[in-house]
Enzyme design. Structure first.
Site, PDB file in Angstrom:
ATOM      1  N   ASP A  55     -63.913 -14.517 -57.208  1.00  0.00           N
ATOM      2  CA  ASP A  55     -63.902 -14.211 -58.643  1.00  0.00           C
ATOM      3  C   ASP A  55     -65.248 -13.876 -59.253  1.00  0.00           C
ATOM      4  OD1 ASP A  55     -65.158 -16.712 -58.776  1.00  0.00           O
ATOM      5  OD2 ASP A  55     -63.270 -17.741 -59.146  1.00  0.00           O
ATOM      6  N   ARG A 245     -63.303 -13.436 -66.875  1.00  0.00           N
ATOM      7  CA  ARG A 245     -63.194 -12.312 -65.953  1.00  0.00           C
ATOM      8  C   ARG A 245     -63.234 -10.998 -66.709  1.00  0.00           C
ATOM      9  NH1 ARG A 245     -60.277 -13.503 -61.285  1.00  0.00           N
ATOM     10  NH2 ARG A 245     -60.488 -11.281 -60.832  1.00  0.00           N
ATOM     11  N   TYR A 253     -58.852 -22.810 -62.467  1.00  0.00           N
ATOM     12  CA  TYR A 253     -58.636 -23.686 -61.320  1.00  0.00           C
ATOM     13  C   TYR A 253     -58.204 -25.041 -61.867  1.00  0.00           C
ATOM     14  CZ  TYR A 253     -61.325 -20.392 -58.410  1.00  0.00           C
ATOM     15  OH  TYR A 253     -61.772 -19.296 -57.736  1.00  0.00           O
ATOM     16  N   PRO A 334     -63.889 -23.678 -54.069  1.00  0.00           N
ATOM     17  CA  PRO A 334     -64.435 -22.601 -54.903  1.00  0.00           C
ATOM     18  C   PRO A 334     -65.263 -23.104 -56.071  1.00  0.00           C
ATOM     19  CG  PRO A 334     -62.187 -23.020 -55.546  1.00  0.00           C
ATOM     20  CD  PRO A 334     -62.479 -23.970 -54.399  1.00  0.00           C
TER      21      PRO A 334
END
Length: 608
Positions: A55, A245, A253, A334
Site C-alpha cells: 500500500d 490512499r 488494517y 504490514p
C-alpha cells in the site's frame, strides 16, 4: 522440435531469468535491462493486479525510485502521508486523539514523508520502463522444473548456463507450450510461498502468530477528522490503523476478534471464505465508536484476511547462481509498511552486482555480499516487527489493565525505530565493498549508509543541483572528490596531484575504469562563486562543465551551502567519497596520493 498433440517445446538462452513479477521481480528486471543485461521475467498470473497487496512507499524507496527516474510520477499519483494520529479511550471511555505527530522522523530524507499508492500502480511504472528497452513481462507462464549443474567449474564461471528451467505457457482454448530455458542466473521473486525457494530446499525460519487481521480498501464516508493521516485507534474492542490512499481511498488494517473462526486447520492460513467485508467493517465500527465509518458509493476496492508470519530464509541463494528476493526471502506484518519497500531494497542491492559479474567487471565473490547485506537487514526487520507487533497488540494502560502499555511507551518505540521504518537508517556492515577505515575524514558520510541529500551549485552556470540527482542508478560507482577551496593555492595543488594520481597506470581509473563505464567522477570545491570559476577546476577523469560544483549558496539566497559542514569534511583538507551504484557509501579516503592508492586497493578486492 518435438511434436505433441497439444504442446510444442523450444529451447532458449538468457543471462537472467526472473520468476515472479511482484515488486522485487519487476524492480530487478527493469534495473538489469537498463544496464544492458539479457533478462526475461515470467509470472504465472494471466493478468496483473487490479487492486490490493502492498500500500505505499517509504522515504528511502522514493529516493531509490528517483535514482531510476521513476519517483515523480508516483509522487503525483500517490497520497502524501505527512502526519500520524493516535486515538485511545479517555477516562470516560470515549475515543480521544491523544497525539498528532509527523508520520516520519527522518530529517535527512529527501522526501520526509511516505506515499499511499497501490502496488499495481507501482508495478505498472516498472513495467512501462522495462518496455522502453524492449522487455515485456511474459504472463501465464509457470516454471515446472529447475535444475542446476553440479559441475564446480561451471558454477564458478558466471558465463556458464548452469540453470535449466522448464516453463509452461498457457495458450488459448486450453492449449499450452513448453520451453526449456538455459539461464546463467535465476532469481526467484515469486512471493511468500515461493516455488523457487521450495525447489532449492531453502527453509524459511520463524513462526506464525495467532493474531488474525482483516484488510479492506474502501472509499470512506466518516466523521473521523484524521482520515487523511495515518491513524492508529486503540479501544476496548481492539485495534486498527488506517492509511490514506490514492483516489480518496483508505486502507484499514483491523485486528479480528480472538474467537474469530477463520483459520483453516489443514493449512494454518486464514480462510477468506469464512468471513466477509461486512464482518471486517463491523469490527472496524466497534473499535471506532462513536465515530462513523460507512462506504461511500459502495466502493470496496479490495479486501482480505491474513495471519502474520514472521520468517526469514535461511539463505538467499544456491552457489550464488539461483537467488531469491522479496517476500521469497522474508515475511512480516504490514504494520511497519516494509513488505514492498524491503523487496525493492533487495533488488536494488542485487541488480548492480549481477550486472558487474555478468559483464566480467567483478568477481563472483561480489554476489556473496547480497546475502550478507540483505539477510542481515531482514533479520533486523523481523526482530523489529516482533517488538512492534507485541506493543501494537498489547492492552493499553487503564484502570482494568494497570500494567498495560502506556502512551509514552508506544510513542517511544515509534521514535526508536523511525529511521528503520523510513529506510533511511539502513547501514551495511564492513565487507569487501564497505570499508569504514577512514570514516573520521567525513564522519557524516557514513560508510555503509546512503548519501545524505544536499544542494550544491554548478560552477559553470550557477544552478542548484541536488546531489542525489548526480547519483543515478546507472551501474557506475560515483567518485565524489571534495577538493577543498581551489581559490587557495595549496588546496588547488593537492587536488591536481590527486587527480593526476587517479589516472596513472596501476591506479583504479586506469585498471578498472573501462572507458567511463565503471566510474563517474564529480568534483566539489568549498570555494565560493565570487572567487572560483569553472575554468579554475583542474581537468579530471570524465571532466565536463556539468560535473564541477561549489559548496555555496544560490545567488538569490534560497538554497545551497553548508555541504562540507553537513558531511563533516574539512573545507581545506577535503576527502574522496566512493558511492556504490546503489547509492550507498562504500569508502571514504583522504584527499592525497596515498588515498588514491587505498581506493585502488578497495576496488582490487572485487573488480577485475
Amino acid at each position: 522440435m518435438a511434436a505433441h498433440s497439444n504442446a510444442s517445446t523450444q529451447e532458449s538462452y538468457v543471462d537472467v531469468l526472473i520468476v515472479g513479477a511482484g515488486p522485487a521481480g519487476v524492480m530487478c528486471a527493469n534495473a538489469l535491462v537498463h544496464a544492458g543485461i539479457n533478462v526475461r521475467i515470467v509470472d504465472k498470473r494471466p493478468e496483473g493486479l487490479s487492486a490490493g497487496q502492498a500500500d505505499g512507499l517509504q522515504p528511502r524507496s522514493l529516493e531509490i525510485l528517483q535514482s531510476y527516474g521513476l519517483a515523480e510520477q508516483l509522487l503525483k499519483e500517490g497520497s502524501s502521508i505527512h502526519r500520524m494520529a493516535t486515538y485511545e479511550p479517555a477516562q470516560d471511555g470515549r475515543l480521544k486523539r491523544v497525539r498528532l505527530s509527523a508520520a516520519m522522523l527522518a530529517p535527512n530524507a529527501r522526501w520526509n514523508f511516505g506515499i499511499g499508492l497501490s502496488q499495481n500502480r507501482i508495478e505498472d511504472v516498472f513495467l512501462a520502463s522495462m518496455e522502453t528497452k524492449g522487455l515485456k513481462l511474459e504472463r501465464a507462464t509457470t516454471p515446472t522444473s529447475l535444475k542446476m549443474s553440479e559441475q564446480i567449474n561451471e558454477i564458478a564461471d558466471p558465463q556458464s548456463y548452469v540453470n535449466t528451467v522448464v516453463l509452461q505457457r498457457a495458450g488459448k482454448e486450453g492449449t499450452s507450450d513448453s520451453e526449456i530455458v538455459h539461464a546463467k542466473f535465476v532469481l526467484g521473486a515469486d512471493g511468500a510461498h515461493s516455488w523457487v525457494r521450495k525447489v532449492l530446499n531453502i527453509r524459511a525460519e520463524g513462526s506464525t502468530s495467532n493474531a488474525v487481521w482483516g484488510v479492506i480498501d474502501l472509499l470512506p464516508d466518516t466523521d473521523l477528522p484524521d482520515i487523511r493521516n495515518i491513524t492508529y485507534v486503540h479501544s476496548s474492542e481492539g485495534m486498527l490503523f488506517m492509511i490514506p490512499r490514492e483516489r480518496d481511498l483508505i486502507r484499514i488494517y483491523v485486528q479480528q476478534p480472538n474467537n474469530s473462526d477463520v483459520i483453516d486447520p489443514a493449512t494454518g492460513r486464514a480462510d477468506k471464505n469464512k468471513t466477509s467485508p461486512e464482518k471486517i467493517l463491523a469490527q472496524v465500527r466497534k473499535i471506532m465508536h462513536p465515530y462513523r465509518m460507512e462506504v461511500k458509493d459502495n466502493l470496496i476496492d479490495w479486501w482480505t484476511i491474513y495471519v502474520v508470519g514472521q520468517r526469514v530464509a535461511e539463505r538467499y541463494s544456491v552457489h550464488d547462481r539461483t537467488l531469491i528476493a522479496g517476500d521469497a526471502c522474508h515475511t512480516h506484518s504490514p504494520k511497519a509498511g516494509q513488505g514492498m519497500n524491503a523487496a525493492l531494497g533487495d533488488s536494488h542491492n542485487l541488480a548492480w552486482k549481477l550486472t558487474y559479474v555478468l559483464k566480467g567487471w567483478a568477481n563472483m565473490s561480489l554476489l556473496r555480499t547480497y546475502e550478507s547485506e540483505r539477510r542481515t537487514f531482514a533479520e533486523d526487520l523481523i526482530n523489529f516487527d516482533k517488538q512492534w507487533s507485541q506493543l501494537f497488540m498489547a492492552k493499553r494502560q487503564s484502570s482494568e489493565h494497570p500494567d498495560g502499555v502506556t502512551h509514552e511507551q508506544f510513542v517511544g518505540m515509534m521514535k526508536k525505530f523511525n529511521s528503520f521504518v523510513s529506510g533511511i537508517g539502513i547501514r551495511y556492515s564492513p565487507s569487501a565493498i564497505v570499508c569504514p577505515q577512514h570514516q573520521a575524514i567525513a564522519p557524516n558520510m557514513v560508510v555503509g549508509e546512503r548519501v545524505i541529500p544536499q544542494i550544491f551549485i554548478c560552477a559553470a552556470d550557477g544552478r542548484p543541483v541536488e546531489l542525489h540527482d548526480l547519483l543515478p542508478a546507472d551501474s557506475r560507482f560515483k567518485i565524489l572528490v571534495f577538493g577543498g577551496d581551489i581559490a587557495v593555492a595549496e588546496d588547488l595543488q593537492t587536488l591536481r596531484e590527486v587527480i593526476n594520481a587517479t589516472i596513472q597506470p596501476g591506479n583504479f581509473v586506469h585498471r578498472f575504469g573501462r572507458d567511463g563505464a565503471v566510474f563517474d567522477m564529480l568534483c566539489f570545491s568549498s570555494g565560493k562563486q565570487q572567487n572560483v570559476n569553472y575554468a579554475d577546476f583542474p581537468p579530471f577523469y570524465g571532466s565536463h562543465w556539468s560535473k564541477a560544483f561549489l559548496d555555496d549558496i544560490l545567488l538569490t539566497g534560497q538554497v545551497g551551502g553548508g555541504g562540507y559542514e553537513k558531511y563533516g569534511i574539512d573545507k581545506h583538507a577535503g576527502a574522496v567519497v566512493i558511492v556504490r551504484p546503489d547509492g550507498y557509501i562504500g569508502m571514504v579516503a583522504p584527499l592525497s596520493v596515498h588515498g588514491v592508492e587505498e581506493i585502488t586497493a578497495y576496488f582490487d578486492n572485487f573488480l577485475i
